[in-house]
Design an enzyme around this catalytic site. Structure first.
Site, PDB file in Angstrom:
ATOM      1  N   ASN A 153       0.752   0.308   5.882  1.00 27.05           N
ATOM      2  CA  ASN A 153       1.236  -0.559   4.819  1.00 27.05           C
ATOM      3  C   ASN A 153       1.879  -1.756   5.498  1.00 27.05           C
ATOM      4  OD1 ASN A 153       2.224  -1.771   2.519  1.00 27.05           O
ATOM      5  ND2 ASN A 153       4.076  -0.517   2.462  1.00 27.05           N
ATOM      6  N   GLY A 154       1.433  -2.978   5.151  1.00 28.45           N
ATOM      7  CA  GLY A 154       2.035  -4.186   5.724  1.00 28.45           C
ATOM      8  C   GLY A 154       0.961  -5.088   6.297  1.00 28.45           C
ATOM      9  N   TRP A 188      -3.668  -1.905  -1.295  1.00 28.18           N
ATOM     10  CA  TRP A 188      -3.689  -3.220  -1.947  1.00 28.18           C
ATOM     11  C   TRP A 188      -4.182  -4.167  -0.868  1.00 28.18           C
ATOM     12  CZ3 TRP A 188      -1.672  -8.130  -1.432  1.00 28.18           C
ATOM     13  CH2 TRP A 188      -1.816  -8.966  -2.541  1.00 28.18           C
ATOM     14  N   LYS A 209       3.070  -2.874  -7.445  1.00 29.00           N
ATOM     15  CA  LYS A 209       4.427  -2.800  -7.974  1.00 29.00           C
ATOM     16  C   LYS A 209       5.435  -3.399  -7.011  1.00 29.00           C
ATOM     17  CE  LYS A 209       7.615  -1.523 -10.840  1.00 29.00           C
ATOM     18  NZ  LYS A 209       7.776  -2.272 -12.104  1.00 29.00           N
ATOM     19  N   HIS A 242       7.420 -33.461 -23.386  1.00 33.16           N
ATOM     20  CA  HIS A 242       7.161 -34.123 -22.093  1.00 33.16           C
ATOM     21  C   HIS A 242       5.847 -33.659 -21.484  1.00 33.16           C
ATOM     22  CE1 HIS A 242      11.192 -35.732 -22.402  1.00 33.16           C
ATOM     23  NE2 HIS A 242      11.607 -34.520 -22.702  1.00 33.16           N
ATOM     24  N   GLU A 291       9.477 -14.962 -19.111  1.00 34.03           N
ATOM     25  CA  GLU A 291       9.201 -13.525 -18.962  1.00 34.03           C
ATOM     26  C   GLU A 291       8.096 -13.085 -19.902  1.00 34.03           C
ATOM     27  OE1 GLU A 291       9.718 -11.418 -16.884  1.00 34.03           O
ATOM     28  OE2 GLU A 291       9.442  -9.479 -17.843  1.00 34.03           O
ATOM     29  N   ARG A 299       1.647   1.274  -5.957  1.00 34.80           N
ATOM     30  CA  ARG A 299       1.795   0.338  -4.825  1.00 34.80           C
ATOM     31  C   ARG A 299       0.475  -0.387  -4.528  1.00 34.80           C
ATOM     32  NH1 ARG A 299       5.197   0.674  -0.715  1.00 34.80           N
ATOM     33  NH2 ARG A 299       7.246   1.464  -1.208  1.00 34.80           N
ATOM     34  N   GLU A 322       0.135 -10.909 -16.749  1.00 34.03           N
ATOM     35  CA  GLU A 322      -0.116  -9.906 -15.697  1.00 34.03           C
ATOM     36  C   GLU A 322      -0.766  -8.643 -16.233  1.00 34.03           C
ATOM     37  OE1 GLU A 322       3.246  -8.161 -13.664  1.00 34.03           O
ATOM     38  OE2 GLU A 322       4.562  -8.602 -15.332  1.00 34.03           O
ATOM     39  N   CYS A 358       0.877  -1.167   0.000  1.00 35.65           N
ATOM     40  CA  CYS A 358       0.000   0.000   0.000  1.00 35.65           C
ATOM     41  C   CYS A 358       0.910   1.212   0.000  1.00 35.65           C
ATOM     42  CB  CYS A 358      -0.867   0.010   1.259  1.00 35.65           C
ATOM     43  SG  CYS A 358      -1.829  -1.473   1.468  1.00 35.65           S
ATOM     44  N   LYS A 389       4.642 -11.418 -18.553  1.00 35.03           N
ATOM     45  CA  LYS A 389       4.183 -10.105 -19.032  1.00 35.03           C
ATOM     46  C   LYS A 389       2.750 -10.202 -19.561  1.00 35.03           C
ATOM     47  CE  LYS A 389       6.525  -7.622 -17.608  1.00 35.03           C
ATOM     48  NZ  LYS A 389       7.385  -8.383 -16.777  1.00 35.03           N
TER      49      LYS A 389
HETATM   50  C1  AGP Z   1       7.055  -8.078 -12.933  1.00 40.17           C
HETATM   51  O1  AGP Z   1       6.475  -7.610 -14.137  1.00 40.17           O
HETATM   52  C2  AGP Z   1       6.071  -8.145 -11.807  1.00 40.17           C
HETATM   53  N1  AGP Z   1       5.463  -6.889 -11.571  1.00 40.17           N
HETATM   54  C3  AGP Z   1       6.608  -8.822 -10.574  1.00 40.17           C
HETATM   55  O2  AGP Z   1       6.840 -10.169 -10.928  1.00 40.17           O
HETATM   56  C4  AGP Z   1       7.927  -8.269  -9.961  1.00 40.17           C
HETATM   57  O3  AGP Z   1       9.005  -8.538 -10.817  1.00 40.17           O
HETATM   58  C5  AGP Z   1       8.159  -8.990  -8.633  1.00 40.17           C
HETATM   59  O4  AGP Z   1       7.096  -8.658  -7.761  1.00 40.17           O
HETATM   60  C6  AGP Z   1       9.498  -8.638  -7.976  1.00 40.17           C
HETATM   61  O5  AGP Z   1       9.513  -7.273  -7.661  1.00 40.17           O
HETATM   62  P1  AGP Z   1      10.954  -6.635  -7.272  1.00 40.17           P
HETATM   63  O6  AGP Z   1      11.805  -6.713  -8.488  1.00 40.17           O
HETATM   64  O7  AGP Z   1      10.638  -5.225  -6.869  1.00 40.17           O
HETATM   65  O8  AGP Z   1      11.510  -7.451  -6.152  1.00 40.17           O
END
Ligand code: AGP
Length: 606
Positions: A98-99, A74, A601, A501, A478, A27, A485, A2, A482
């Protein structure tokens, strides 16, 4: 995950709180709210969903005060509704958090037994009740706040207003970050430097366990034992420019296009272009190092996997890469002689931080490949390797990913040289190859029109498969991440050799298959995988280079050619097409590209 902000100001707080919350939305954005004291009485405005909803509430019902707190959420405990939106108020106390308060259930039961009535399902609300109960028991505000903190266990960054203390904010951090901003006769508290960036660039970073009483004159800071402490005030770079999208529709689009410049900045910090030698800071003795242990999450984990391929291939140095949330609990068999590397854009990811601390507790020397150089991770390791790509706002990581890969590539060259695997001439050649990568990334981004056309088709898919070999198998992960998400389409990344497999059962004419295959020593194998899937009706998008296009089996739906390049930098050069594909598919689907549902994020809770 958050964002919190507090302002002890000398002008209307509400619009400034909103301005800061806009910078914190990355966040989390399930709900938002602000609180202030109007004539000594606590008032709040809250709204579920995006910040715009809170702005509408404030337009209809202004909050007139110069001191206040704000929050963008969040959801962890309690659905993302107005009832659960912060700030939470109990008696004379308003709190934003936050937490996670891990012992909130026990505290809530204790407080309810005292007759206290709760109005939300959140863990946060117990903080307001604890402080208010202490005030009712006769404690002074600062003691009421600090005594309440002693009851909490878990991860928390808090800002608290106490009714009657109209020009004071009480704040603390234990885990998630919190900074104090120094203005001219005004003071600010926020989740990070970005949050207070519109008001000041004079920032103090609270340490874990610190708590503070902040008023117009400044901040009285205490450590967990209650002793008054001084923390340094730093001048941070202005972040205002980075917060603009320029002429791009989304931060993610801007950040994809920023990569050539970003990687140029990153690489310049790790090689000397004049001598064509690596110049990696930190003094790691690569020659005697026995092993590297990388811990990370999400895209940063994938950057770590690419680092493994490069460091093992070029330096013949064993590298283990592990998902931090698994590593931290499985009691891994590790040795103090290894180097621990935490990889994290934010430097605050809870699982990565815990895994790093596990390694440190085992006696390992530790390093962090991070973007936020004032983050908790950066401040706890022996060696910081910044990725220098500037604040990344889009939740889906792009420029930070290629910046991380750039650092890992430089480390691989440096380690190879230090371990005598390459001579000075080969080091110079590889350094020059790395220095070429920003130009080649820019060329790769020129594929955007072709990608945009393919995206129209991919946007209709229910499932998408990404395949690659070697470092391209990591890039396949990756690409799938992408797409998942930001477009919410199910996608899987697989080592192409694994197809037979099991995953090949997925292949039919409705399943797009994205195959990443530059013309390298894996190409022939990848080409035969391509034939296998096409023989079963698979619709192949083949991303290769000009030589690969010449040798590719016929029948692909689309062949895209990224620039030819040395295998050392193919992960850097081949990233843009998969980033652009995810972006344009999400745009096609009208998804919320920069703030995808359910995500944040920085995952500062486990
Ligand atoms: C990546 O596109 C995602 N948003 C997520 O997987 C991110 O890489 C992951 O949460 C790690 O975050 P960080 O690099 O800030 O540790």
């Amino acid at each position: 995950m958050c964002g919190i902000i507090g302002i002890v100001g000398s002008s209307e707080a509400a619009p400034r709180l909103i301005e800061s919350l806009k910078r914190l939305e990355y966040r989390g954005y399930d709900s938002a709210g602000v609180a202030a004291q109007v004539n000594g009485v606590l008032e709040r405005r809250r709204a579920p969903g995006k910040l715009a909803n809170l702005e509408a509430v404030l337009a209809a019902e202004p909050l007139r005060a110069d001191t206040g707190i704000g929050h963008t959420r969040w959801a962890t405990h309690g659905a993302p509704t107005e009832r659960n939106a912060h700030p939470h108020i109990a008696g004379r106390v308003a709190v934003v958090h936050n937490g996670i308060i891990e012992n909130f259930a026990e505290l809530k039961a204790e407080l309810q037994a005292k007759g206290r009535v709760f109005s939300s399902d959140t863990d946060t609300e117990v903080v307001a009740h604890l402080v208010d109960q202490n005030l009712m028991d006769g404690m002074e505000p600062l003691e009421a706040f600090s005594s309440a903190l002693k009851r909490l266990s878990g991860a928390y960054a808090l800002c608290v207003l106490i009714g009657g203390e109209t020009e004071i904010i009480f704040a603390t951090r234990n885990g998630p970050p919190l900074v104090v901003g120094y203005g001219d006769g005004e003071m600010f508290v926020g989740s990070d430097a970005l949050a207070v960036g519109p008001f000041t660039n004079r920032i103090l970073y609270l340490e874990d366990g610190d708590y503070a009483m902040v008023d117009h004159k400044g901040a009285a800071i205490f450590d967990a034992s209650g002793a008054a402490v001084d923390r340094p005030i730093k001048i941070v770079a202005s972040s205002a420019a980075v917060m603009e999208k320029g002429n791009y529709r989304h931060f993610m689009e801007k950040e994809i296009h920023d990569q050539p410049e970003g990687c140029q900045r990153t690489i310049a910090a790790y090689v000397d272009p004049l001598t064509a030698k690596t110049a990696v800071p930190g003094g790691i003795d690569w020659a005697s190092l026995e092993r590297v242990q990388i811990v990370a999450c999400g895209t940063s984990y994938i950057a770590g996997v690419i680092g493994k391929y490069l460091i093992e291939k070029y330096a013949d140095l064993p590298v283990d890469v592990e998902i931090a949330s698994e590593f931290r609990y499985r009691e891994p068999s590790i040795r103090a002689s290894a180097l621990a590397i935490a990889m994290s854009q934010s430097g605050e990811t809870a699982d990565t931080l815990a895994a790093l601390r596990y390694c440190q507790a085992k006696g390992m020397k530790s390093a962090a490949v991070v973007n936020a150089t004032e983050s908790t991770m950066a401040r706890e390791v022996d060696v910081v390797w910044p990725i220098h790509c500037g604040p990344e706002i889009g939740v889906a990581s792009t420029k930070a990913f290629t910046a991380q890969v750039s650092v890992m590539t430089a480390l691989a060259i440096a380690a190879a040289r230090a371990r005598g695997r390459i001579d000075a001439a080969e080091e110079a050649r590889l350094v020059r190859v790395l220095l070429e990568s920003p130009r080649l990334i820019a060329e790769s981004i020129q594929l955007e029109e072709a990608v945009r056309a393919v995206a129209v088709e991919i946007a209709k898919a229910r499932d998408v498969l990404y395949l690659g070999r070697g470092p391209m198998s990591a890039l396949a992960l990756e690409g799938a991440l992408k797409l998942k998400e930001i477009s919410y389409i199910h996608a899987e990344g697989y080592a192409a050799g694994e197809l037979k497999h099991g995953p090949i059962a997925l292949v039919d004419e409705k399943t797009p298959i994205i195959i990443l295959a530059p013309f390298d020593h894996y190409f022939e194998k990848s080409a035969s995988n391509m034939s296998e899937v096409m023989a079963r009706g698979g619709q192949v998008v083949f991303i290769t280079d000009p030589d690969g296009a010449k040798h590719a089996p016929a029948g692909a739906r689309v062949v895209m050619t990224a620039p030819s390049c040395d295998p050392l930098i193919s992960p850097l050069v081949m990233s843009a097409p998969i980033q652009l594909l995810a972006y344009h598919v999400a745009v096609q689907k009208g998804a919320d590209v920069d703030q995808p549902r359910n995500l944040a994020k920085s995952v500062t809770v486990e």
